[in-house]
Design an enzyme around this catalytic site. Sequence first.
Site, PDB file in Angstrom:
ATOM      1  N   GLY A  11       0.954  -1.133   0.047  1.00 14.17           N
ATOM      2  CA  GLY A  11      -0.043  -0.087  -0.037  1.00 14.17           C
ATOM      3  C   GLY A  11       0.975   1.172   0.004  1.00 14.17           C
ATOM      4  O   GLY A  11       2.059   1.040  -0.117  1.00 14.17           O
ATOM      5  N   VAL A  12       0.249   2.535   0.586  1.00 18.94           N
ATOM      6  CA  VAL A  12       1.149   3.634   0.363  1.00 18.94           C
ATOM      7  C   VAL A  12       2.092   3.567   1.130  1.00 18.94           C
ATOM      8  O   VAL A  12       3.172   3.915   0.959  1.00 18.94           O
ATOM      9  CB  VAL A  12       0.194   4.739   0.818  1.00 18.94           C
ATOM     10  CG1 VAL A  12       0.819   6.219   0.748  1.00 18.94           C
ATOM     11  CG2 VAL A  12      -0.811   4.887  -0.336  1.00 18.94           C
ATOM     12  N   SER A  13       1.772   3.044   2.629  1.00 18.45           N
ATOM     13  CA  SER A  13       3.026   3.176   3.485  1.00 18.45           C
ATOM     14  C   SER A  13       3.233   1.688   4.384  1.00 18.45           C
ATOM     15  O   SER A  13       3.654   1.759   5.318  1.00 18.45           O
ATOM     16  CB  SER A  13       2.619   4.138   4.518  1.00 18.45           C
ATOM     17  OG  SER A  13       1.363   3.962   5.217  1.00 18.45           O
ATOM     18  N   VAL A  71       2.697  -5.807   2.636  1.00 15.61           N
ATOM     19  CA  VAL A  71       1.828  -7.129   3.434  1.00 15.61           C
ATOM     20  C   VAL A  71       2.665  -8.229   2.983  1.00 15.61           C
ATOM     21  O   VAL A  71       2.905  -8.502   1.899  1.00 15.61           O
ATOM     22  CB  VAL A  71       0.557  -6.957   2.776  1.00 15.61           C
ATOM     23  CG1 VAL A  71      -0.388  -8.087   3.719  1.00 15.61           C
ATOM     24  CG2 VAL A  71      -0.281  -5.710   3.031  1.00 15.61           C
ATOM     25  N   LYS A 105       0.844  -6.955   7.951  1.00 11.00           N
ATOM     26  CA  LYS A 105       0.779  -5.874   7.391  1.00 11.00           C
ATOM     27  C   LYS A 105       1.798  -4.950   8.077  1.00 11.00           C
ATOM     28  O   LYS A 105       1.874  -4.672   9.245  1.00 11.00           O
ATOM     29  CB  LYS A 105      -0.367  -5.202   7.485  1.00 11.00           C
ATOM     30  CG  LYS A 105      -0.443  -3.702   6.858  1.00 11.00           C
ATOM     31  CD  LYS A 105      -1.906  -3.243   6.506  1.00 11.00           C
ATOM     32  CE  LYS A 105      -1.887  -1.683   5.885  1.00 11.00           C
ATOM     33  NZ  LYS A 105      -3.341  -1.452   5.420  1.00 11.00           N
ATOM     34  N   ASP A 124     -12.355   4.663   4.174  1.00 15.52           N
ATOM     35  CA  ASP A 124     -11.189   4.332   3.052  1.00 15.52           C
ATOM     36  C   ASP A 124     -11.812   2.975   2.142  1.00 15.52           C
ATOM     37  O   ASP A 124     -11.149   2.047   1.828  1.00 15.52           O
ATOM     38  CB  ASP A 124      -9.842   3.976   3.569  1.00 15.52           C
ATOM     39  CG  ASP A 124      -8.851   4.099   2.437  1.00 15.52           C
ATOM     40  OD1 ASP A 124      -9.090   4.736   1.153  1.00 15.52           O
ATOM     41  OD2 ASP A 124      -7.807   3.599   2.587  1.00 15.52           O
TER      42      ASP A 124
HETATM   43  N1  ATP Z   1      -5.121 -10.079   5.577  1.00 20.19           N
HETATM   44  C1  ATP Z   1      -4.621 -10.138   4.001  1.00 20.19           C
HETATM   45  N2  ATP Z   1      -4.763 -11.539   3.464  1.00 20.19           N
HETATM   46  C2  ATP Z   1      -4.283 -11.370   2.179  1.00 20.19           C
HETATM   47  N3  ATP Z   1      -3.813 -10.475   1.608  1.00 20.19           N
HETATM   48  C3  ATP Z   1      -3.882  -9.338   1.919  1.00 20.19           C
HETATM   49  C4  ATP Z   1      -4.336  -8.934   3.395  1.00 20.19           C
HETATM   50  N4  ATP Z   1      -4.146  -7.815   3.566  1.00 20.19           N
HETATM   51  C5  ATP Z   1      -3.526  -7.211   2.337  1.00 20.19           C
HETATM   52  N5  ATP Z   1      -3.438  -8.053   1.525  1.00 20.19           N
HETATM   53  C6  ATP Z   1      -3.197  -7.878   0.185  1.00 20.19           C
HETATM   54  O1  ATP Z   1      -2.169  -6.666   0.061  1.00 20.19           O
HETATM   55  C7  ATP Z   1      -2.411  -5.852  -0.583  1.00 20.19           C
HETATM   56  C8  ATP Z   1      -2.023  -4.374   0.005  1.00 20.19           C
HETATM   57  O2  ATP Z   1      -2.815  -4.175   1.218  1.00 20.19           O
HETATM   58  P1  ATP Z   1      -2.860  -2.787   1.991  1.00 20.19           P
HETATM   59  O3  ATP Z   1      -3.669  -2.690   2.877  1.00 20.19           O
HETATM   60  O4  ATP Z   1      -1.678  -2.472   2.752  1.00 20.19           O
HETATM   61  O5  ATP Z   1      -2.906  -1.650   0.830  1.00 20.19           O
HETATM   62  P2  ATP Z   1      -4.050  -0.808   0.024  1.00 20.19           P
HETATM   63  O6  ATP Z   1      -5.380  -1.156   0.898  1.00 20.19           O
HETATM   64  O7  ATP Z   1      -4.166  -1.681  -1.396  1.00 20.19           O
HETATM   65  O8  ATP Z   1      -3.528   0.443  -0.180  1.00 20.19           O
HETATM   66  P3  ATP Z   1      -3.458   1.616   0.730  1.00 20.19           P
HETATM   67  O9  ATP Z   1      -2.093   1.657   1.355  1.00 20.19           O
HETATM   68  O10 ATP Z   1      -3.830   2.775  -0.039  1.00 20.19           O
HETATM   69  O11 ATP Z   1      -4.683   1.396   1.961  1.00 20.19           O
HETATM   70  C9  ATP Z   1      -3.952  -5.702  -0.972  1.00 20.19           C
HETATM   71  O12 ATP Z   1      -4.409  -5.267  -2.059  1.00 20.19           O
HETATM   72  C10 ATP Z   1      -4.063  -7.368  -0.675  1.00 20.19           C
HETATM   73  O13 ATP Z   1      -3.985  -7.940  -1.983  1.00 20.19           O
END
Ligand code: ATP
Length: 522
Positions: A34-36, A39, A55, A149
């Site tokens: 994600g932005v910061s 995962v 995360k 969000d």
């Molecule tokens: N619990 C989880 N299980 C499996 N995959 C996950 C999980 N959490 C996140 N992911 C994967 O990691 C990616 C990035 O997640 P993250 O929440 O960091 O960023 P985001 O929501 O896409 O962006 P932002 O930083 O703008 O919120 C997700 O799009 C997903 O594919």
Amino acid sequence: MAYNQEEHDQEDHKKIQYPLDSTCYTILDEIGKGVSAIVYKAICQPMNSSVVAIKAIDLDQSRADLDNIRREAKTMSLLSHPNILKAHCSFTVDHYIWVIMPFMSAGSLQSIISSAFPDGLSEPCIAIVLKETLNALAYLHNQGHLHRDIKSGNILIDSDGTIKLADFGVSASIYEPISAYGSSYSSSSSCLMFTDVAGTPYWMAPEVIHSHTGYSFKADIWSFGITALELAHGRPPLSHLPPSKSLFMKITRKFRFSDYEKTRNSKNYKKFSKSFKDMVGLCLDQDPSKRPSAEKLLKHPFFKCSNKGPDFLVKHILQGMPSVEQRFRQSKIQRQLSLKKSDDENEEDPEQGEISKQRRISGWNFNVQGFELVPVFPVEKDQQISLKQDNDNVVKQVDVSELGSDTSTISSPGSSRQSEVEGAIVCGGDRKILTEIGSGSVSREVMFASLLFLKKSLDDQRQNVMNLISFFHGEQHSVEMSRKDQLIEVIEKLRNELENEKKKNCALQLELEFLKAQYSNE
Ligand SMILES: Nc1ncnc2c1ncn2[C@@H]1O[C@H](COP(=O)(O)OP(=O)(O)OP(=O)(O)O)[C@@H](O)[C@H]1O
């Protein structure tokens, strides 16, 4: 099967405590970014090597401060619903916060769309995903929380088709003390309102961007509507623009006609049912008070007709889908290729040439029939930067060289105090122009709000660049990656950040000069 909240709560209490020690976890693979945060897929050895998602939020890069992140963890720990992803635990590791979550093996809907359904999902699949998400949202709102969000990147899916809403990084509770939000929260109006700009630009409701007016639960409903369009078309509206530009377009109520045409002439234009279009139209009403609540929306015919369940998603989306880690690897390569391509195109087709193709529009509406955002053209055709006069609104052209810059021209409102300006930045070579339109739909407060947002984003980007510089000076990333991957990633980030920084610096400076001129004229 009917959902029983009490049973769910009891199940929840039986849960075992995951260890708060990073050495108990073994990282297997990177699965998202994600932005910061990054995962990871990992296993927790003391828990029978159960698979988890970690995360890792970089506190140096996160917009949210430690308090916000603690609030996310607290919010998640208090919530209990089958459609809400609840973290096992969280703790700090160096300058990272590790949030240990259940591993949702198919990842987010965003990662599924971007890797396998670039033109969007089929309507029956969308209906299931949205209904499950809406269940979570209705629960969240009933508990007094805003998610803030909502987007497909925060909707996760498991191998059995279960859908869960995740990422409470910017969520907020209307019941928490006002001090928790600083000055960003107000209870003085008839309903409880937030005024800080939170969320991801493309999904943000207009009232969140125009944050001086305050916003509440209905901002999540707008984002839900944008998420519906994202699932239907494969991307949210205006996503072809950089985030700050899309915000600015929403504020100034303009976006490029050429960009709109691109969407409209898409070869893969799909047909959607009337009830789907109607449901999205309700969510995307400019007036938040006219948008339905999550609970009311659940009763919409679009959701009532959908009687298919998670198995349908398994059959129509997940079967044959590469694993989330494979998809993440692919998307990384694709990003690098498209970055290279856009670099090459920029060399061949400088921005200056683009300007002539741009045609300004004065607003945009959601068209229920066409199921897309539709431009509204200005009544006046004259798009020149010129002296413009109407009955009680005078706009005069000012050379910024008078204000200390020798390459810019701005137009600003003249004598009338009621004058309001819609600004649009047009960049061409080294000549930057802030244009006028005196149609009076954007106030100075809105302009200020957008400037503050841009400034914050600029500060964040500056911080990111500083982090990258210190990284180059030898700081170690806490998790092992190959040296080559690290370098590619850093170069990619650096190039983006510097490019954005340059553009925003330029825009911000012009806008500030413009406001100075505006005030000194008064
Ligand atoms: N619990 C989880 N299980 C499996 N995959 C996950 C999980 N959490 C996140 N992911 C994967 O990691 C990616 C990035 O997640 P993250 O929440 O960091 O960023 P985001 O929501 O896409 O962006 P932002 O930083 O703008 O919120 C997700 O799009 C997903 O594919």
